[in-house]
Design a protein around this motif. Structure first.
Motif, PDB file in Angstrom:
ATOM      1  N   LEU A   1     -26.809 -27.114 -78.642  1.00 35.30           N
ATOM      2  CA  LEU A   1     -26.634 -28.551 -78.811  1.00 35.30           C
ATOM      3  C   LEU A   1     -25.234 -28.702 -77.725  1.00 35.30           C
ATOM      4  O   LEU A   1     -24.995 -29.775 -77.305  1.00 35.30           O
ATOM      5  N   LEU A   2     -24.267 -27.839 -77.756  1.00 32.66           N
ATOM      6  CA  LEU A   2     -23.097 -28.018 -77.141  1.00 32.66           C
ATOM      7  C   LEU A   2     -23.535 -28.070 -75.514  1.00 32.66           C
ATOM      8  O   LEU A   2     -23.006 -28.709 -74.734  1.00 32.66           O
ATOM      9  N   LEU A   3     -24.487 -27.099 -75.153  1.00 31.08           N
ATOM     10  CA  LEU A   3     -24.599 -26.886 -73.676  1.00 31.08           C
ATOM     11  C   LEU A   3     -25.550 -28.353 -73.291  1.00 31.08           C
ATOM     12  O   LEU A   3     -25.053 -28.514 -72.083  1.00 31.08           O
ATOM     13  N   ILE A   4     -26.164 -28.687 -74.091  1.00 28.62           N
ATOM     14  CA  ILE A   4     -27.082 -29.868 -73.500  1.00 28.62           C
ATOM     15  C   ILE A   4     -26.119 -30.918 -73.489  1.00 28.62           C
ATOM     16  O   ILE A   4     -26.301 -32.047 -72.670  1.00 28.62           O
TER      17      ILE A   4
ATOM     18  N   SER B   1     -27.026 -27.941 -64.065  1.00 26.05           N
ATOM     19  CA  SER B   1     -28.430 -28.055 -64.227  1.00 26.05           C
ATOM     20  C   SER B   1     -28.718 -26.831 -64.921  1.00 26.05           C
ATOM     21  O   SER B   1     -29.677 -26.893 -65.757  1.00 26.05           O
ATOM     22  N   THR B   2     -28.302 -25.520 -64.525  1.00 27.36           N
ATOM     23  CA  THR B   2     -28.486 -24.340 -64.983  1.00 27.36           C
ATOM     24  C   THR B   2     -27.968 -24.368 -66.259  1.00 27.36           C
ATOM     25  O   THR B   2     -28.591 -23.651 -67.230  1.00 27.36           O
ATOM     26  N   MET B   3     -26.930 -24.986 -66.902  1.00 28.58           N
ATOM     27  CA  MET B   3     -26.575 -25.041 -68.234  1.00 28.58           C
ATOM     28  C   MET B   3     -27.706 -25.558 -69.011  1.00 28.58           C
ATOM     29  O   MET B   3     -27.836 -25.187 -70.028  1.00 28.58           O
TER      30      MET B   3
ATOM     31  N   HIS C   1     -39.130 -33.722 -69.632  1.00 32.42           N
ATOM     32  CA  HIS C   1     -37.846 -33.702 -68.967  1.00 32.42           C
ATOM     33  C   HIS C   1     -37.482 -32.639 -68.141  1.00 32.42           C
ATOM     34  O   HIS C   1     -37.178 -32.828 -67.042  1.00 32.42           O
ATOM     35  N   ALA C   2     -37.844 -31.540 -68.579  1.00 28.13           N
ATOM     36  CA  ALA C   2     -37.515 -30.198 -67.661  1.00 28.13           C
ATOM     37  C   ALA C   2     -38.650 -29.674 -67.055  1.00 28.13           C
ATOM     38  O   ALA C   2     -38.418 -28.670 -66.196  1.00 28.13           O
ATOM     39  N   GLY C   3     -40.035 -29.918 -67.488  1.00 25.19           N
ATOM     40  CA  GLY C   3     -40.827 -29.437 -66.726  1.00 25.19           C
ATOM     41  C   GLY C   3     -41.245 -27.855 -66.803  1.00 25.19           C
ATOM     42  O   GLY C   3     -41.306 -27.509 -67.967  1.00 25.19           O
ATOM     43  N   GLY C   4     -41.538 -27.133 -65.782  1.00 22.73           N
ATOM     44  CA  GLY C   4     -41.585 -25.763 -65.738  1.00 22.73           C
ATOM     45  C   GLY C   4     -40.901 -25.070 -66.515  1.00 22.73           C
ATOM     46  O   GLY C   4     -41.033 -24.062 -67.381  1.00 22.73           O
ATOM     47  N   SER C   5     -39.430 -25.165 -66.547  1.00 24.05           N
ATOM     48  CA  SER C   5     -38.617 -24.432 -67.631  1.00 24.05           C
ATOM     49  C   SER C   5     -38.965 -24.568 -68.875  1.00 24.05           C
ATOM     50  O   SER C   5     -38.668 -23.626 -69.686  1.00 24.05           O
ATOM     51  N   ALA C   6     -39.076 -25.824 -69.364  1.00 25.31           N
ATOM     52  CA  ALA C   6     -39.558 -25.773 -70.685  1.00 25.31           C
ATOM     53  C   ALA C   6     -40.959 -25.051 -70.922  1.00 25.31           C
ATOM     54  O   ALA C   6     -40.842 -24.450 -72.173  1.00 25.31           O
TER      55      ALA C   6
ATOM     56  N   GLU D   1     -18.253 -29.338 -53.369  1.00 22.23           N
ATOM     57  CA  GLU D   1     -18.210 -29.156 -54.860  1.00 22.23           C
ATOM     58  C   GLU D   1     -19.226 -30.126 -55.524  1.00 22.23           C
ATOM     59  O   GLU D   1     -19.621 -29.817 -56.731  1.00 22.23           O
ATOM     60  N   GLY D   2     -19.773 -30.997 -54.975  1.00 20.88           N
ATOM     61  CA  GLY D   2     -20.755 -31.969 -55.756  1.00 20.88           C
ATOM     62  C   GLY D   2     -21.984 -31.240 -55.766  1.00 20.88           C
ATOM     63  O   GLY D   2     -22.360 -31.241 -57.288  1.00 20.88           O
ATOM     64  N   GLU D   3     -22.396 -30.474 -55.015  1.00 23.74           N
ATOM     65  CA  GLU D   3     -23.734 -29.679 -55.056  1.00 23.74           C
ATOM     66  C   GLU D   3     -23.532 -28.727 -55.948  1.00 23.74           C
ATOM     67  O   GLU D   3     -24.118 -28.209 -56.659  1.00 23.74           O
ATOM     68  N   ARG D   4     -22.301 -28.008 -55.871  1.00 28.38           N
ATOM     69  CA  ARG D   4     -22.078 -26.880 -56.511  1.00 28.38           C
ATOM     70  C   ARG D   4     -22.124 -27.118 -58.199  1.00 28.38           C
ATOM     71  O   ARG D   4     -22.536 -26.527 -59.302  1.00 28.38           O
ATOM     72  N   ALA D   5     -21.379 -28.277 -58.530  1.00 29.83           N
ATOM     73  CA  ALA D   5     -21.334 -28.830 -59.668  1.00 29.83           C
ATOM     74  C   ALA D   5     -22.530 -29.330 -60.342  1.00 29.83           C
ATOM     75  O   ALA D   5     -23.009 -28.848 -61.492  1.00 29.83           O
TER      76      ALA D   5
END
Length: 206
Positions: free
Chosen positions: A104-107, A55-57, A170-175, A46-50
């Motif tokens: 805003l909600l997701l972050i 993180s995906t969120m 903060h997010a690097g490549g994704s940003a 559960e820890g890694e999945r959560a």
């Protein structure tokens, strides 16, 4: 104090808060070196999945925010002779506010999870800096229909631009990918608009 100047006060405060978080991040990073220990959720199950889910969120929020920001490219093209530019402009205009609230909600959910599970992670401080600016962006966005002031919109846009380097930090490549996608949308819109204007003038000159 003029109304123009007072409009900037919340924005300036949010930027100061963000700078303090970034400064603390840099201080902690330099004082502890690159070997800084970062706690992780329990391995497996559960820890890694959560952690992966939240993180995906956060990553999803970046792309949703990019879509919301893309409205800027269409703001002055709602009467463009290019049909697809007008259509896209209407869609982005209708979705802009809701995309902002969803971001805003997701972050907020993303950040709350990692505040609990990885409080001493070096990225927490850059995340808090970015969130301080996002709260100000949301506050101005909410106030724009209530307070009819051209400076409200200008501050709202300015904070959106200020937010970008914090996201990179903060997010690097994704940003970076999200920014490139936004610029691509703006470039395509400008190209289609320019071509349609050119074609319309050519027809008039016949």
């Amino acid at each position: 104090m003029s109304r123009k100047k007072t409009v900037w006060i919340p924005a300036v405060l949010s930027v100061i808060i963000a700078i303090l978080f970034v400064a603390y991040y840099l201080y902690t990073w330099s004082s502890h070196g690159r070997g800084m220990v970062e706690p992780h959720p329990p391995k497996g199950g559960e820890g890694e999945r959560a952690a992966g889910l939240f993180s995906t969120m956060g990553t999803m929020a970046l792309y949703i925010a990019a879509a919301g920001f893309s409205w800027f490219w269409f703001k002055k093209k709602l009467r463009s002779p290019a049909k697809w530019v007008r259509l896209a402009g209407k869609i982005f205009h209708a979705a802009h506010k809701w995309l902002g609230w969803l971001t805003l909600l997701l972050i907020a959910i993303h950040g709350a999870f990692f505040l609990v599970t990885k409080l001493h992670d070096k990225h927490i401080f850059t995340g808090l800096a970015a969130f301080a600016i996002l709260l100000a962006i949301a506050g101005y966005g909410y106030s724009i229909p209530v307070i009819r002031n051209i400076w409200m919109r200008r501050v709202h846009r300015t904070l959106g631009i200020v937010w970008i380097p914090l996201l990179w930090l903060h997010a690097g490549g994704s940003a970076i990918i999200a920014v490139i996608a936004t610029l691509a949308v703006g470039g395509i819109a400008a190209m289609l608009h320019k071509k349609a204007v050119k074609d319309a003038r050519a027809i008039q000159d016949r």
